[in-house]
Design an enzyme around this catalytic site. Structure first.
Site, PDB file in Angstrom:
ATOM      1  N   GLY A 126       0.832  -1.201   0.000  1.00  0.00           N
ATOM      2  CA  GLY A 126       0.000   0.000   0.000  1.00  0.00           C
ATOM      3  C   GLY A 126       0.857   1.238   0.000  1.00  0.00           C
ATOM      4  O   GLY A 126       1.753   1.361   0.841  1.00  0.00           O
ATOM      5  N   GLY A 148      -7.714  -6.268   4.665  1.00  0.00           N
ATOM      6  CA  GLY A 148      -8.786  -7.126   4.167  1.00  0.00           C
ATOM      7  C   GLY A 148     -10.025  -6.326   3.856  1.00  0.00           C
ATOM      8  O   GLY A 148     -10.006  -5.093   3.852  1.00  0.00           O
ATOM      9  N   CYS A 187      -5.780 -16.109  -0.214  1.00  0.00           N
ATOM     10  CA  CYS A 187      -5.848 -15.453  -1.531  1.00  0.00           C
ATOM     11  C   CYS A 187      -4.672 -15.926  -2.389  1.00  0.00           C
ATOM     12  O   CYS A 187      -3.514 -15.658  -2.071  1.00  0.00           O
ATOM     13  CB  CYS A 187      -5.795 -13.942  -1.349  1.00  0.00           C
ATOM     14  SG  CYS A 187      -5.585 -13.058  -2.903  1.00  0.00           S
ATOM     15  N   TYR A 229       1.254 -12.420  -7.089  1.00  0.00           N
ATOM     16  CA  TYR A 229       1.654 -11.036  -7.343  1.00  0.00           C
ATOM     17  C   TYR A 229       1.814 -10.175  -6.088  1.00  0.00           C
ATOM     18  O   TYR A 229       2.769  -9.403  -5.980  1.00  0.00           O
ATOM     19  CB  TYR A 229       0.599 -10.396  -8.263  1.00  0.00           C
ATOM     20  CG  TYR A 229       0.711  -8.897  -8.392  1.00  0.00           C
ATOM     21  CD1 TYR A 229       1.714  -8.316  -9.165  1.00  0.00           C
ATOM     22  CD2 TYR A 229      -0.201  -8.050  -7.759  1.00  0.00           C
ATOM     23  CE1 TYR A 229       1.810  -6.934  -9.294  1.00  0.00           C
ATOM     24  CE2 TYR A 229      -0.105  -6.668  -7.878  1.00  0.00           C
ATOM     25  CZ  TYR A 229       0.900  -6.115  -8.657  1.00  0.00           C
ATOM     26  OH  TYR A 229       0.992  -4.758  -8.775  1.00  0.00           O
ATOM     27  N   SER A 274       7.038  -8.169 -11.175  1.00  0.00           N
ATOM     28  CA  SER A 274       6.249  -9.316 -10.736  1.00  0.00           C
ATOM     29  C   SER A 274       6.339 -10.529 -11.662  1.00  0.00           C
ATOM     30  O   SER A 274       5.952 -11.625 -11.265  1.00  0.00           O
ATOM     31  CB  SER A 274       4.795  -8.895 -10.551  1.00  0.00           C
ATOM     32  OG  SER A 274       4.400  -8.140 -11.673  1.00  0.00           O
ATOM     33  N   ASP A 288       4.489 -12.558 -17.641  1.00  0.00           N
ATOM     34  CA  ASP A 288       3.885 -11.531 -16.776  1.00  0.00           C
ATOM     35  C   ASP A 288       2.944 -12.233 -15.802  1.00  0.00           C
ATOM     36  O   ASP A 288       2.608 -13.410 -15.989  1.00  0.00           O
ATOM     37  CB  ASP A 288       3.136 -10.503 -17.635  1.00  0.00           C
ATOM     38  CG  ASP A 288       2.926  -9.181 -16.902  1.00  0.00           C
ATOM     39  OD1 ASP A 288       3.324  -9.063 -15.722  1.00  0.00           O
ATOM     40  OD2 ASP A 288       2.356  -8.259 -17.519  1.00  0.00           O
ATOM     41  N   ASP A 289       2.509 -11.501 -14.760  1.00  0.00           N
ATOM     42  CA  ASP A 289       1.680 -12.137 -13.733  1.00  0.00           C
ATOM     43  C   ASP A 289       0.200 -12.168 -14.083  1.00  0.00           C
ATOM     44  O   ASP A 289      -0.543 -13.006 -13.596  1.00  0.00           O
ATOM     45  CB  ASP A 289       1.878 -11.433 -12.385  1.00  0.00           C
ATOM     46  CG  ASP A 289       1.522  -9.973 -12.473  1.00  0.00           C
ATOM     47  OD1 ASP A 289       0.344  -9.640 -12.405  1.00  0.00           O
ATOM     48  OD2 ASP A 289       2.437  -9.149 -12.652  1.00  0.00           O
ATOM     49  N   CYS A 337     -13.279  -9.381  -7.019  1.00  0.00           N
ATOM     50  CA  CYS A 337     -12.811  -9.818  -5.701  1.00  0.00           C
ATOM     51  C   CYS A 337     -13.599  -9.062  -4.647  1.00  0.00           C
ATOM     52  O   CYS A 337     -13.753  -7.845  -4.745  1.00  0.00           O
ATOM     53  CB  CYS A 337     -11.318  -9.519  -5.537  1.00  0.00           C
ATOM     54  SG  CYS A 337     -10.739  -9.913  -3.861  1.00  0.00           S
ATOM     55  N   CYS A 369      -8.190 -19.407  -2.063  1.00  0.00           N
ATOM     56  CA  CYS A 369      -9.334 -18.774  -2.716  1.00  0.00           C
ATOM     57  C   CYS A 369      -8.889 -18.488  -4.140  1.00  0.00           C
ATOM     58  O   CYS A 369      -7.777 -17.996  -4.359  1.00  0.00           O
ATOM     59  CB  CYS A 369      -9.700 -17.461  -2.025  1.00  0.00           C
ATOM     60  SG  CYS A 369     -10.890 -16.485  -2.988  1.00  0.00           S
ATOM     61  N   CYS A 398     -11.617 -14.987  -8.174  1.00  0.00           N
ATOM     62  CA  CYS A 398     -11.575 -14.063  -9.318  1.00  0.00           C
ATOM     63  C   CYS A 398     -11.311 -14.810 -10.623  1.00  0.00           C
ATOM     64  O   CYS A 398     -11.485 -14.255 -11.697  1.00  0.00           O
ATOM     65  CB  CYS A 398     -10.539 -12.969  -9.084  1.00  0.00           C
ATOM     66  SG  CYS A 398      -8.972 -13.608  -8.508  1.00  0.00           S
TER      67      CYS A 398
HETATM   68  S1  SF4 Z   1     -11.145 -13.404  -5.301  1.00  0.00           S
HETATM   69 FE1  SF4 Z   1      -9.047 -13.473  -6.167  1.00  0.00          FE
HETATM   70  S2  SF4 Z   1      -7.990 -11.632  -5.433  1.00  0.00           S
HETATM   71 FE2  SF4 Z   1      -9.856 -11.915  -4.171  1.00  0.00          FE
HETATM   72  S3  SF4 Z   1      -9.190 -13.082  -2.358  1.00  0.00           S
HETATM   73 FE3  SF4 Z   1      -9.902 -14.578  -3.860  1.00  0.00          FE
HETATM   74  S4  SF4 Z   1      -8.044 -15.135  -5.053  1.00  0.00           S
HETATM   75 FE4  SF4 Z   1      -7.586 -13.232  -3.944  1.00  0.00          FE
END
Ligand code: SF4
Length: 469
Positions: free
Chosen positions: A36, A112, A249, A255, A296, A358-359, A395, A446, A449
């Site tokens: 950040g 978060g 995540c 990344y 990245s 690339d990422d 997300c 997770c 996305c």
């Molecule tokens: S939706 Fe994608 S960016 Fe959001 S927490 Fe899940 S994996 Fe991470």
């Protein structure tokens, strides 16, 4: 350039003896700056328990100079670097959030996104008559904490009760004059680890922050766990009862996190090497060099090179003096200034068949602008390899992914994207290869996305599943 944005970084320290708690926190926040760049803050307590907090918009190096010259040695401090996924970028919205109340004096830093924040806020305003001073989620957590302290008068129980009320992603550090408490949501969306610095205990979003202050890594805070350390070093642990959900995540590994960090037992660097290796195995190709997009894409590019035997080489020179906050006022300016940040290395690419790693691809415009000058400078072939699956969904847990209609993979096929950005071939990392990285260490990711299926129900998605594909 439109990329995925990181979210916040948090740090906390408590020591039996007064130490340079604020200074150590500033150093740790510098190590977490990649999470950040919009604002930062540090809160600590004087010996008479007065809470002092210094925060502002801007970068860590620009904010704390004067404060650190005057702040005395203290026993406890927490700090925060902010990227705003909710709330405006104002000083009021920077953290830590301070609370001075008859039942609770504390400073709280949060990473978060709380998915039931709007509901909780409206209940507190309409039924509880509460007044909010900021537009961010973290103030809601503080308000809930005060409510719970009034009921149970025990800080650990109050935090655990609040953890049970909150939905979504949260890693927290909370400092009181006597204690430092760290807590992580039951899915473990965001990382949080614990370390030791002599007799002091520290908590940080990433282990790279421990390394930079000379602290020793102890362990990760477990999903649904609360760890409380008092001024004498006494530790108390509590855990939420419902631990059915898991979902670190996966974009932390692709990344967000720094390569030198370890998260939930996984080396971020090694994970990225593995992603690069898998990318080669998915679709082997002949080429002269493998290049990564700084910064990245570099680790995955190295992994690709190791697996394929194709030499690894730089394709771009990066301007180190632009900073992250470089403002590109218009689309035209963005197009003109693309090479200010990354300029192709003509001597390396002229006449070569290049694999470029690339990422991610978000809108596709950045990739197109990056590939065009490579062609102009004489690249013979450009094969783009992406160390994540295609982004198709939003997300809800604190990573700032572009709106769905702007995500190129949401409305174009891989072949169409490849044509649009001007690559000779395009390959995304298969989700199964990502999942396997976590499985090896017993970690569930997770990957909402990429799949649209999230570890917990989210408003409007109607989906609820885990990543075990
Ligand atoms: S939706 Fe994608 S960016 Fe959001 S927490 Fe899940 S994996 Fe991470």
């Amino acid at each position: 350039m439109r990329k995925i944005n990181e979210e916040c970084g948090i740090f906390g320290i408590i020591s039996p003896e007064p130490i340079q708690a604020a200074g150590l926190t500033a150093s740790a926040l510098l190590a977490l700056q990649h999470r950040g760049q919009e604002g930062a803050g540090i809160a600590t307590f004087y010996t008479d328990d007065t809470l002092i907090c210094h925060k502002n918009v801007g970068l860590v190096n620009d904010i704390f100079g004067d404060f650190l010259r005057h702040v005395p040695s203290t026993n406890v401090a927490v700090g925060h670097v902010r990227y705003s996924t909710t709330g405006n970028n104002t000083v009021e919205n920077t953290q830590p959030i301070e609370t001075v109340h008859s039942q609770l004096t504390c400073a709280l830093a949060h990473n978060g996104n709380i998915t039931n924040a709007a509901k909780l806020r409206s209940e507190m305003v309409n039924q509880g008559g509460k007044v909010f001073h900021t537009t961010n989620d973290s103030e809601i957590i503080n308000m809930l904490l005060i409510e719970q302290m009034i009921c149970c008068r025990n800080i650990e129980k109050a935090v655990l009760n609040v953890m049970n009320i909150l939905e979504g992603a949260f890693s927290l550090v909370i400092a009181t004059p006597e204690k430092l408490i760290a807590a992580r949501d039951k899915c473990g969306f965001r990382p949080l680890c614990m370390g030791k610095l002599g007799s002091a205990t520290v908590f940080a979003s990433e282990s790279c922050a421990l390394d930079c202050i000379g602290a020793e890594f102890v362990r990760d805070v477990q999903p649904g766990e609360l760890i409380s350390i008092d001024r004498f070093g006494k530790e108390k642990n509590m855990r939420q009862k419902d631990l059915s959900c898991r979902g670190l995540c996966v974009f932390e590994m692709i990344y967000i996190a720094r390569s030198d960090s370890f998260i939930d037992g996984m080396s971020v660097y090694e994970s990225r090497l593995t992603m690069g290796r898998a990318l080669y195995r998915q679709k082997p190709i002949e080429a002269d060099i493998v290049c990564g997009v700084p910064d990245s894409g570099l680790d995955a590019a190295l992994g690709y090179s190791l697996e394929s035997g194709i030499p690894y080489a730089p394709a771009f020179v990066k301007n180190r003096y632009m900073g992250r906050s470089f403002i590109e006022p218009s689309q035209k300016m963005r197009e003109r200034t693309v090479n200010v940040k990354l300029n192709p290395l003509r001597a390396q690419i002229e006449g070569k068949r290049i694999v470029l790693v690339d990422d991610s691809i978000v809108r596709g415009t950045t990739s197109a602008r990056m590939l065009a000058p490579l062609r102009q400078m004489g690249a013979k072939e450009i094969h783009l390899r992406i160390s994540s699956p295609p982004f198709k969904h939003p997300c809800y847990f604190g990573t700032d992914i572009d709106s769905v209609e702007n995500l190129i993979a949401n409305h174009l096929s891989v072949e169409e994207i490849c044509k649009k950005i001007g690559a000779d071939s395009l390959e995304y990392l298969d989700l199964n290869n990502l999942v396997a990285i976590g499985k090896e260490k017993g970690v569930k990711f997770c990957s909402g996305c990429f799949t649209g299926e999230y570890p917990i129900p989210v408003v409007g998605s109607g989906k609820h599943t885990f990543d075990d594909v």
